[in-house]
Design an enzyme around this catalytic site. Structure first.
Site, PDB file in Angstrom:
ATOM      1  N   ALA A  64     -14.993  26.742  24.081  1.00 45.19           N
ATOM      2  CA  ALA A  64     -14.061  27.552  23.301  1.00 45.19           C
ATOM      3  C   ALA A  64     -12.802  26.715  23.151  1.00 45.19           C
ATOM      4  CB  ALA A  64     -13.763  28.836  24.056  1.00 45.19           C
ATOM      5  N   GLY A 110     -18.119  27.480  26.219  1.00 45.85           N
ATOM      6  CA  GLY A 110     -18.582  28.279  25.077  1.00 45.85           C
ATOM      7  C   GLY A 110     -19.666  27.583  24.264  1.00 45.85           C
ATOM      8  N   GLU A 113     -22.745  28.303  26.149  1.00 45.46           N
ATOM      9  CA  GLU A 113     -22.985  29.747  25.965  1.00 45.46           C
ATOM     10  C   GLU A 113     -23.578  30.017  24.574  1.00 45.46           C
ATOM     11  OE1 GLU A 113     -18.875  30.668  27.289  1.00 45.46           O
ATOM     12  OE2 GLU A 113     -19.849  32.191  28.529  1.00 45.46           O
ATOM     13  N   GLU A 133     -15.709  26.184  33.348  1.00 39.75           N
ATOM     14  CA  GLU A 133     -14.544  27.072  33.264  1.00 39.75           C
ATOM     15  C   GLU A 133     -13.740  27.175  34.560  1.00 39.75           C
ATOM     16  OE1 GLU A 133     -17.404  27.641  31.774  1.00 39.75           O
ATOM     17  OE2 GLU A 133     -17.081  28.504  29.785  1.00 39.75           O
TER      18      GLU A 133
HETATM   19  N1  COA Z   1     -10.819  23.049  23.250  1.00 39.59           N
HETATM   20  C1  COA Z   1      -9.886  22.442  22.469  1.00 39.59           C
HETATM   21  N2  COA Z   1      -9.896  21.140  22.186  1.00 39.59           N
HETATM   22  C2  COA Z   1     -10.893  20.398  22.713  1.00 39.59           C
HETATM   23  C3  COA Z   1     -11.899  20.943  23.543  1.00 39.59           C
HETATM   24  C4  COA Z   1     -11.830  22.334  23.803  1.00 39.59           C
HETATM   25  N3  COA Z   1     -12.750  22.954  24.549  1.00 39.59           N
HETATM   26  N4  COA Z   1     -12.726  19.954  23.928  1.00 39.59           N
HETATM   27  C5  COA Z   1     -12.276  18.831  23.349  1.00 39.59           C
HETATM   28  N5  COA Z   1     -11.165  19.091  22.632  1.00 39.59           N
HETATM   29  C6  COA Z   1     -10.353  18.149  21.829  1.00 39.59           C
HETATM   30  C7  COA Z   1      -9.433  17.303  22.715  1.00 39.59           C
HETATM   31  O1  COA Z   1      -8.264  18.022  23.040  1.00 39.59           O
HETATM   32  C8  COA Z   1      -9.189  16.124  21.820  1.00 39.59           C
HETATM   33  O2  COA Z   1      -8.250  16.495  20.818  1.00 39.59           O
HETATM   34  P1  COA Z   1      -6.982  15.499  20.465  1.00 39.59           P
HETATM   35  O3  COA Z   1      -7.641  14.223  20.020  1.00 39.59           O
HETATM   36  O4  COA Z   1      -6.264  16.229  19.388  1.00 39.59           O
HETATM   37  O5  COA Z   1      -6.237  15.327  21.738  1.00 39.59           O
HETATM   38  C9  COA Z   1     -10.515  15.949  21.110  1.00 39.59           C
HETATM   39  O6  COA Z   1     -11.182  17.196  21.211  1.00 39.59           O
HETATM   40  C10 COA Z   1     -11.397  14.880  21.738  1.00 39.59           C
HETATM   41  O7  COA Z   1     -11.573  15.207  23.106  1.00 39.59           O
HETATM   42  P2  COA Z   1     -11.274  14.183  24.309  1.00 39.59           P
HETATM   43  O8  COA Z   1     -11.024  14.985  25.547  1.00 39.59           O
HETATM   44  O9  COA Z   1     -10.237  13.208  23.920  1.00 39.59           O
HETATM   45  O10 COA Z   1     -12.686  13.422  24.406  1.00 39.59           O
HETATM   46  P3  COA Z   1     -13.306  12.715  25.679  1.00 39.59           P
HETATM   47  O11 COA Z   1     -14.465  11.930  25.183  1.00 39.59           O
HETATM   48  O12 COA Z   1     -12.255  11.982  26.439  1.00 39.59           O
HETATM   49  O13 COA Z   1     -13.830  13.901  26.625  1.00 39.59           O
HETATM   50  C11 COA Z   1     -14.923  16.017  27.089  1.00 39.59           C
HETATM   51  C12 COA Z   1     -14.871  14.735  26.208  1.00 39.59           C
HETATM   52  C13 COA Z   1     -15.947  16.949  26.479  1.00 39.59           C
HETATM   53  C14 COA Z   1     -15.353  15.625  28.509  1.00 39.59           C
HETATM   54  C15 COA Z   1     -13.528  16.665  27.113  1.00 39.59           C
HETATM   55  O14 COA Z   1     -13.072  16.818  25.781  1.00 39.59           O
HETATM   56  C16 COA Z   1     -13.467  17.998  27.760  1.00 39.59           C
HETATM   57  O15 COA Z   1     -13.521  18.090  28.986  1.00 39.59           O
HETATM   58  N6  COA Z   1     -13.340  19.106  26.970  1.00 39.59           N
HETATM   59  C17 COA Z   1     -13.167  20.446  27.478  1.00 39.59           C
HETATM   60  C18 COA Z   1     -14.463  20.956  28.034  1.00 39.59           C
HETATM   61  C19 COA Z   1     -14.254  22.343  28.611  1.00 39.59           C
HETATM   62  O16 COA Z   1     -13.593  22.536  29.593  1.00 39.59           O
HETATM   63  N7  COA Z   1     -14.860  23.338  27.948  1.00 39.59           N
HETATM   64  C20 COA Z   1     -14.784  24.694  28.368  1.00 39.59           C
HETATM   65  C21 COA Z   1     -13.717  25.403  27.641  1.00 39.59           C
HETATM   66  S1  COA Z   1     -13.604  27.094  28.149  1.00 39.59           S
END
Ligand code: COA
Length: 258
Positions: A64, A110, A113, A133
């Protein structure tokens, strides 16, 4: 629909979540667009299967959209989870057209999910899945606590949630979370192959099977009773008459409702 790409491949509709710069994170607009797209596809009798996937090679859906809810209070959080479950996650699960998640990369929070609300999941070998989460101080709110335990068992669900860890596609396959793992360039093809097999069968009976299976997971409903009723209702359909007659006449069925 600005956050989605929609393409028909034969009688299958491929819906691609298209926010690659945010790893296809589900913001409110995307959830609403997905809800409308799945509703329309389910109503369209020419569409026999739906494939949900993410754009780019890195992510299915990375969760999400955290930036949309990090300032929320209790009532807003409740509304967010309820709205999402009602208009999208439960909608997909109840959809009478089979929905396959083509997990082409990260499916986190999400995103996992969403994949779990689909009827089947096919993952590419680079996919990574998890419910992280608790690392954000929250729990899954789009059905993840329930559906992960249903698919992978309670112990595996607890481990994945408590550690906020990510599992690889092969591990997801071994715990029943996904149906198949293929190379990324074969992902849509593998899903289409499953759709092709399904399209030869009665779509009316497939819808009945979806209702019967879902009945077993619904509070206050007895899945076995639902099955008896759905089984019986099939006998009133042209598809049943054609399917059984074709078998006895040793020919391929041409289902009138397909
Ligand atoms: N919500 C909002 N933005 C998100 C996102 C999320 N769940 N997941 C990734 N993004 C965005 C990042 O903020 C980044 O945006 P920016 O370039 O404007 O800063 C972009 O997507 C790329 O993500 P980034 O984190 O730079 O890529 P990465 O390769 O370093 O890492 C992940 C990849 C998937 C490991 C990491 O993005 C992550 O941990 N995301 C969140 C996962 C999460 O906790 N999901 C559950 C949410 S309830």
């Amino acid at each position: 629909m600005s956050n989605l790409l929609i393409e028909n491949k034969g009688n299958t509709q491929v819906i691609t979540i298209n926010r690659p710069s945010k790893l296809n994170a589900l913001n409110k607009a995307t959830i609403q667009e997905l809800s409308a797209a799945v509703t329309a596809a389910d109503k369209d009798l020419t569409i026999k299967a739906i494939i949900l996937t993410g754009s780019g090679e890195k992510a299915f859906v990375a969760g999400a959209d955290i930036s949309e809810f990090n300032t929320f209070e209790v009532e807003q959080a409740k509304e967010l989870a309820k709205m999402g479950q009602d208009i999208l996650f439960d909608l997909i699960e109840k959809c009478e057209t089979p929905v396959i998640a083509a997990i082409n990369g990260f499916a986190l929070g999400g995103g996992l999910e969403l994949a779990m609300s689909c009827h089947m999941r096919v993952a590419s070998s680079n996919a990574r899945m998890g419910l992280p989460e608790v690392s954000l101080g929250v729990i899954p709110g789009y059905g993840g606590t329930q559906r992960l335990a249903q698919l992978a068992g309670k112990g595996k669900a607890f481990e994945l949630m408590f550690t906020a860890g990510m599992i690889k596609a092969e591990e997801a396959l071994s715990c029943g979370l996904v149906n198949h793992v293929v190379e990324q360039d074969q992902l849509i093809e593998k899903c289409l192959e499953i759709c092709e097999k399904m399209s030869k069968n009665s779509s009316v009976a497939i819808a009945a099977a979806i209702r019967a299976v879902n009945g077993g997971y619904k509070d206050g409903e007895n899945g076995f009773e639902t099955e008896i009723n759905e089984f019986a209702k099939c006998f009133a359909t042209g598809d049943f008459k054609e399917g059984t007659t074709a078998f006895l006449e040793k020919r391929k069925a041409i289902f009138p409702n397909n």
